[in-house]
Design a protein around this motif. Structure first.
Motif, PDB file in Angstrom:
ATOM      1  N   GLU A   1       0.849  -1.182   0.000  1.00  0.00           N
ATOM      2  CA  GLU A   1       0.000   0.000   0.000  1.00  0.00           C
ATOM      3  C   GLU A   1       0.889   1.237   0.000  1.00  0.00           C
ATOM      4  OE1 GLU A   1      -3.794   2.066   2.278  1.00  0.00           O
ATOM      5  OE2 GLU A   1      -2.731   0.414   3.244  1.00  0.00           O
ATOM      6  N   VAL A   2       0.682   2.096  -0.990  1.00  0.00           N
ATOM      7  CA  VAL A   2       1.392   3.374  -1.078  1.00  0.00           C
ATOM      8  C   VAL A   2       0.350   4.448  -0.813  1.00  0.00           C
ATOM      9  CG1 VAL A   2       2.759   4.903  -2.542  1.00  0.00           C
ATOM     10  CG2 VAL A   2       3.003   2.419  -2.765  1.00  0.00           C
ATOM     11  N   THR A   3       0.428   5.100   0.346  1.00  0.00           N
ATOM     12  CA  THR A   3      -0.681   5.947   0.764  1.00  0.00           C
ATOM     13  C   THR A   3      -0.218   7.227   1.447  1.00  0.00           C
ATOM     14  OG1 THR A   3      -2.779   5.951   1.989  1.00  0.00           O
ATOM     15  CG2 THR A   3      -0.946   4.778   3.000  1.00  0.00           C
ATOM     16  N   SER A   4      -0.965   8.292   1.222  1.00  0.00           N
ATOM     17  CA  SER A   4      -0.810   9.562   1.945  1.00  0.00           C
ATOM     18  C   SER A   4       0.560  10.190   1.745  1.00  0.00           C
ATOM     19  CB  SER A   4      -1.083   9.344   3.445  1.00  0.00           C
ATOM     20  OG  SER A   4      -2.378   8.821   3.639  1.00  0.00           O
ATOM     21  N   ASN A   5       1.092  10.072   0.528  1.00  0.00           N
ATOM     22  CA  ASN A   5       2.353  10.706   0.181  1.00  0.00           C
ATOM     23  C   ASN A   5       2.080  11.965  -0.653  1.00  0.00           C
ATOM     24  OD1 ASN A   5       4.374   8.483   1.090  1.00  0.00           O
ATOM     25  ND2 ASN A   5       2.859   7.389  -0.139  1.00  0.00           N
ATOM     26  N   LEU A   6       3.058  12.867  -0.705  1.00  0.00           N
ATOM     27  CA  LEU A   6       2.889  14.147  -1.386  1.00  0.00           C
ATOM     28  C   LEU A   6       4.113  14.486  -2.219  1.00  0.00           C
ATOM     29  CD1 LEU A   6       1.614  16.990  -1.853  1.00  0.00           C
ATOM     30  CD2 LEU A   6       2.668  17.687   0.314  1.00  0.00           C
ATOM     31  N   ALA A   7       3.869  14.832  -3.502  1.00  0.00           N
ATOM     32  CA  ALA A   7       4.911  15.416  -4.355  1.00  0.00           C
ATOM     33  C   ALA A   7       4.621  16.899  -4.465  1.00  0.00           C
ATOM     34  CB  ALA A   7       4.906  14.756  -5.728  1.00  0.00           C
ATOM     35  N   GLU A   8       5.473  17.718  -3.875  1.00  0.00           N
ATOM     36  CA  GLU A   8       5.190  19.151  -3.849  1.00  0.00           C
ATOM     37  C   GLU A   8       6.111  19.925  -4.771  1.00  0.00           C
ATOM     38  OE1 GLU A   8       5.479  20.606   0.112  1.00  0.00           O
ATOM     39  OE2 GLU A   8       7.407  19.678   0.522  1.00  0.00           O
ATOM     40  N   PHE A   9       6.031  21.256  -4.721  1.00  0.00           N
ATOM     41  CA  PHE A   9       6.846  22.151  -5.557  1.00  0.00           C
ATOM     42  C   PHE A   9       6.660  21.858  -7.039  1.00  0.00           C
ATOM     43  CE2 PHE A   9       9.354  21.831  -1.532  1.00  0.00           C
ATOM     44  CZ  PHE A   9       9.044  23.087  -1.060  1.00  0.00           C
ATOM     45  N   ASN A  10       5.394  21.753  -7.465  1.00  0.00           N
ATOM     46  CA  ASN A  10       5.045  21.540  -8.868  1.00  0.00           C
ATOM     47  C   ASN A  10       5.694  20.282  -9.433  1.00  0.00           C
ATOM     48  OD1 ASN A  10       3.569  22.314 -11.166  1.00  0.00           O
ATOM     49  ND2 ASN A  10       5.376  23.261 -12.093  1.00  0.00           N
ATOM     50  N   SER A  11       5.690  19.216  -8.671  1.00  0.00           N
ATOM     51  CA  SER A  11       6.283  17.962  -9.125  1.00  0.00           C
ATOM     52  C   SER A  11       5.208  16.888  -9.279  1.00  0.00           C
ATOM     53  CB  SER A  11       7.373  17.495  -8.156  1.00  0.00           C
ATOM     54  OG  SER A  11       6.842  17.247  -6.871  1.00  0.00           O
ATOM     55  N   ALA A  12       5.587  15.779  -9.902  1.00  0.00           N
ATOM     56  CA  ALA A  12       4.649  14.732 -10.300  1.00  0.00           C
ATOM     57  C   ALA A  12       4.842  13.478  -9.458  1.00  0.00           C
ATOM     58  CB  ALA A  12       4.832  14.396 -11.777  1.00  0.00           C
ATOM     59  N   GLY A  13       3.813  12.625  -9.501  1.00  0.00           N
ATOM     60  CA  GLY A  13       3.917  11.327  -8.834  1.00  0.00           C
ATOM     61  C   GLY A  13       3.775  11.422  -7.335  1.00  0.00           C
ATOM     62  N   GLY A  14       2.559  11.705  -6.865  1.00  0.00           N
ATOM     63  CA  GLY A  14       2.376  11.823  -5.420  1.00  0.00           C
ATOM     64  C   GLY A  14       2.789  10.583  -4.667  1.00  0.00           C
TER      65      GLY A  14
END
Length: 356
Positions: free
Chosen positions: A147-160
């Motif tokens: 399970e890959v959950t509740s992650n964040l890709a920030e600063f205008n990036s892709a693939g949360g």
């Protein structure tokens, strides 16, 4: 069982890695319950020849409180490493718990192979290079019952949840409630993606591909892409410049909200050929002003969507059509009803076999 857990927790304080006898030159180690032990195990596996398997301590949550290097919570994987979570009792969790922003795993280079089995990757937070939970640059990444959950890709990036430019294989897993400030809320694949028996749900992207942004190659089988959202196009799936197949899959309840956008469920663009076989596209929505193709949008000339033994129904768009929007490309229907979409089913006069 209580004695075993007590011993595991006591040993965790030692932050060491216990080696098991090698079998067929395949090194194996038990990783005691601490972030230091997990980091040491990966470092040692990178340095050792041949494949290495790391067995996580039963029931352990490996909490990462600071990055190991740069924006990575663990040492960068550069060799062939398999991480095996517990098969019995509570599933192992590897998570970030820190004010510092960093992802959990990074895989780098053509000789790097990371396989994750029976565990959860959560709460990662990447910088501008994307991959909030896992980053794979040119390697091979395989997830089995993960399970890959509740992650964040920030600063205008892709693939949360996941960003991959190599070979990505996902089986019997869940990619859920991740966020990207660019494309691919759940995952962004710029290599090849082979996904089966997997649920992609509740992910969001500020731009396109709320569930997934797939480029290069996509094989999606026996899966569910549900309740994802994007600010622009492709609420469930954004297929770009690829040859892909979606088979025996449910695409349901995905949403886009930007003005003049298209493809609440699926967007096909960039010269892609996408084939949907025995796939249900149901109750997706294009809610922005002028939004079209609540179910599927085929972006333009050179784009092809083939639907076989599938259905497109009860999708909604603010502007016609609500079911399938074809903007100068090719859409073919074989034994595929397109019905009960609002305000109409298809772009008028351009999709053979579809009536409004």
């Amino acid at each position: 069982m209580n004695k075993l857990r007590t011993l595991a927790c006591t040993a965790a304080a030692l932050a060491t890695v216990v080696a098991l006898p090698a079998a067929d030159a395949h090194a194996q180690s038990i990783v005691l319950c601490s972030q230091a032990a997990l980091r040491t195990a990966i470092t040692q596996a990178n340095a050792a020849p041949g494949p290495n398997t790391l067995f996580l301590a039963p029931g352990c949550t490996y909490t990462l409180t600071a990055p190991d290097n740069g924006t990575n919570g663990l040492p960068v994987v550069t060799s062939d490493i398999t991480v095996v979570g517990s098969l019995l009792g509570t599933q192992n969790v590897i998570r970030r718990q820190s004010a510092a922003a960093f992802r959990i795993f990074s895989v780098q280079g053509p000789n790097a192979r990371l396989t994750l089995n029976n565990l959860t990757v959560r709460d990662g937070r990447s910088g501008s290079d994307g991959g909030g939970g896992i980053l794979n640059v040119g390697g091979a990444l395989t997830l089995n019952s993960v399970e890959v959950t509740s992650n964040l890709a920030e600063f205008n990036s892709a693939g949360g949840g996941i960003w991959s430019s190599g070979a990505l294989t996902v089986r019997n897993s869940a990619v859920s409630f991740n966020r990207a400030t660019n494309n691919g809320g759940g995952l962004a694949s710029f290599g090849t993606a082979t996904i089966s028996n997997t649920t992609v749900t509740g992910n969001t992207a500020r731009d396109s591909g709320g569930g997934m942004d797939a480029r290069g190659g996509l094989t999606l089988t026996n899966s569910r892409v549900t309740d994802n959202a994007a600010g622009a196009n492709g609420g469930g799936i954004d297929a770009f410049a690829l040859t892909g197949t979606v088979t025996d899959t449910l695409v349901r309840g995905n949403t886009i909200a930007g003005d003049a956008t298209a493809g609440g469920g699926v967007l096909n663009e960039g010269g892609s050929t996408l084939t949907l076989e025995r796939t249900t596209v149901f109750a997706n929505r294009s809610l922005g002003s002028g939004g079209q193709g609540g179910g599927i949008a085929n972006s333009g000339a050179g784009d092809t969507v083939n639907l076989r033994n599938s259905s497109v129904s009860y999708n909604y768009a603010m502007s016609a059509p609500g079911g399938i929007f074809n903007n100068g490309g090719t859409v073919s229907l074989t034994a595929t009803p397109v019905v009960e979409n609002h305000p109409t089913n298809c772009s008028p006069g351009v999709i053979a076999g579809c009536t409004n």
